[in-house]
Design a protein around this motif. Structure first.
Motif, short mmCIF file in Angstrom:
data_model
loop_
_atom_site.label_atom_id
_atom_site.label_comp_id
_atom_site.label_asym_id
_atom_site.label_seq_id
_atom_site.Cartn_x
_atom_site.Cartn_y
_atom_site.Cartn_z
N VAL A 180 -32.14 91.80 11.12
CA VAL A 180 -31.10 92.91 11.60
C VAL A 180 -31.19 93.94 10.68
O VAL A 180 -30.74 93.62 9.06
N LEU A 220 -22.96 97.94 14.68
CA LEU A 220 -23.72 96.98 15.62
C LEU A 220 -24.14 96.03 14.76
O LEU A 220 -24.36 94.77 15.11
N ALA A 221 -24.77 96.08 13.60
CA ALA A 221 -25.21 94.96 12.68
C ALA A 221 -23.88 94.07 12.43
O ALA A 221 -24.46 92.73 12.41
N GLY A 267 -21.51 93.20 14.49
CA GLY A 267 -21.61 92.46 15.57
C GLY A 267 -22.46 91.54 15.79
O GLY A 267 -22.21 90.45 16.26
N LEU A 268 -23.96 91.87 15.48
CA LEU A 268 -24.87 91.03 15.60
C LEU A 268 -24.75 89.87 14.65
O LEU A 268 -25.25 88.62 14.96
N CYS A 317 -30.91 98.59 13.79
CA CYS A 317 -29.80 99.15 14.03
C CYS A 317 -29.36 100.29 13.10
O CYS A 317 -28.63 101.11 13.37
N ALA A 348 -23.59 93.83 21.02
CA ALA A 348 -24.38 92.76 20.22
C ALA A 348 -24.41 91.61 21.02
O ALA A 348 -25.60 91.10 20.89
N ASP A 349 -23.27 91.19 21.87
CA ASP A 349 -23.77 90.03 22.69
C ASP A 349 -24.97 90.35 23.84
O ASP A 349 -25.81 89.39 23.84
#
Ligand SMILES: NC(=O)c1ccc[n+]([C@@H]2O[C@H](COP(=O)([O-])OP(=O)(O)OC[C@H]3O[C@@H](n4cnc5c(N)ncnc54)[C@H](OP(=O)(O)O)[C@@H]3O)[C@@H](O)[C@H]2O)c1
Length: 295
Positions: A6, A13-14, A16-17, A59, A191-192
């Protein structure tokens, strides 16, 4: 498929991931500046060597929309050259790449939600460079999935929700644009969704129909003004500010970059191909608001 590289570690976003990927059984390997910089191709090679990834989610991007107008060359390196280099590494390994893109590739004049086959026509430097990144990622790697999202917000980083909470605590009255339409998308929900897409790839193996562009935004649409009202309604019971929010037009809030007035995205293709749909934006707000107030 287990190891996922990632990029953009410090970003919304990262972040979240980092939670969403382990929940689906993936092991995330996050890389950020300064040890991962698009301007330094050797750092990209080093990240791939260290992670030994089975898939990549790119991301990292130049996301400062207004600043891109004054340095399109800089934005192009991050948003187009970088994805090309990442995609080339993915192609060499024969692995999938999720390249994250934006509704700003469109001019917002369609008058209805955009589908993936609609012709892009970016209004500014950010959208132009992100569109070039889509093309580069698709051209360099046969296993590229471009996910276009919009209006991303989270409890970390720079985003509209955090700006509203900060400015709303300082001023009794805010003026917010009410004639731009979109889908505020919570970074943890996106992210989900990305983790779910990767889980589908893991389960089915790469399929020809996976390659290409998909729209991935929260359900429902709103305006910046209505989003601001919802943010303060959610924040007030949690001890957040409750300023008055006045509706203004885009012409009353001039910005360096022109933004699409109506960037609504149709997400049918994502649902049909991967069985993935994001929650409505109001649910995303509920999910993020408490953490945002605590941060
Ligand atoms: N934010 C939105 O509203 C929105 C809307 C539509 C699409 N998107 C797309 O969604 C993706 C994720 O966005 P986000 O909101 O998570 O972004 P973000 O919070 O701004 O994070 C972007 C990350 O990219 C890194 N980065 C910037 N330039 C770089 C470079 N030259 N080399 C390496 N890394 C670099 C940044 O590092 P530093 O922190 O060290 O600067 C940051 O960690 C991006 O592709 C973006 O274009 C975002």
């Amino acid at each position: 498929m287990r190891r996922v590289l990632v990029t953009g570690r410090g970003g919304q976003l990262a972040t979240g991931l980092a939670e969403a990927l382990p929940a689906q059984g993936f092991e995330p390997f996050l890389f950020g500046q300064p040890e991962f910089e698009f301007e330094q191709p050797a750092t990209i090679a080093a990240a791939f060597a260290a992670a030994q990834p089975d898939a990549v989610v790119n991301c990292a991007a130049w996301t400062a929309v207004d600043a891109a107008e004054d340095n399109e060359a800089g934005a192009f390196v991050a948003n187009a050259v970088g994805p090309a280099l990442v995609a080339r590494h993915c192609a060499a390994l024969g692995i999938p790449l999720v390249q994250v893109s934006t509704d700003y590739v469109f001019d917002g004049r369609k008058g209805a939600p955009y589908v993936e086959t609609d012709a892009p026509n970016p209004l500014g430097a950010y959208g132009r460079t992100k569109l070039a990144g889509e093309w580069a990622a698709l051209a360099e790697n046969p296993q590229t999935i471009v996910l276009r999202t919009a209006w991303v917000f989270s409890a970390v980083g720079n985003n509209f929700l955090r700006t509203m909470l900060r400015v709303g605590a300082e001023r009794p009255v805010l003026r917010v644009v009410a004639d731009q339409h979109g889908s505020p998308t919570a970074a943890p929900d996106l992210a989900d969704a990305i983790a779910a897409v990767l889980a589908r790839l893991r389960g089915t193996g790469w399929q020809a129909g996976y390659r290409g562009v998909f729209h991935a935004v929260a359900g429902g649409t709103t305006t910046w003004h209505a989003f601001a009202e919802a943010i303060f309604a959610a924040a007030a019971p949690l001890g957040g500010p409750r300023p008055e929010v006045q509706a203004i037009g885009t012409q009353d809030y001039p910005t360096r970059a022109v933004r699409p007035a109506d960037g609504r995205l149709d997400t049918t293709r994502l649902a049909q191909t991967f069985g993935v749909a994001l929650p409505r934006w109001e649910q995303g707000l509920d999910r993020v608001a408490r953490a945002a107030l605590a941060s």
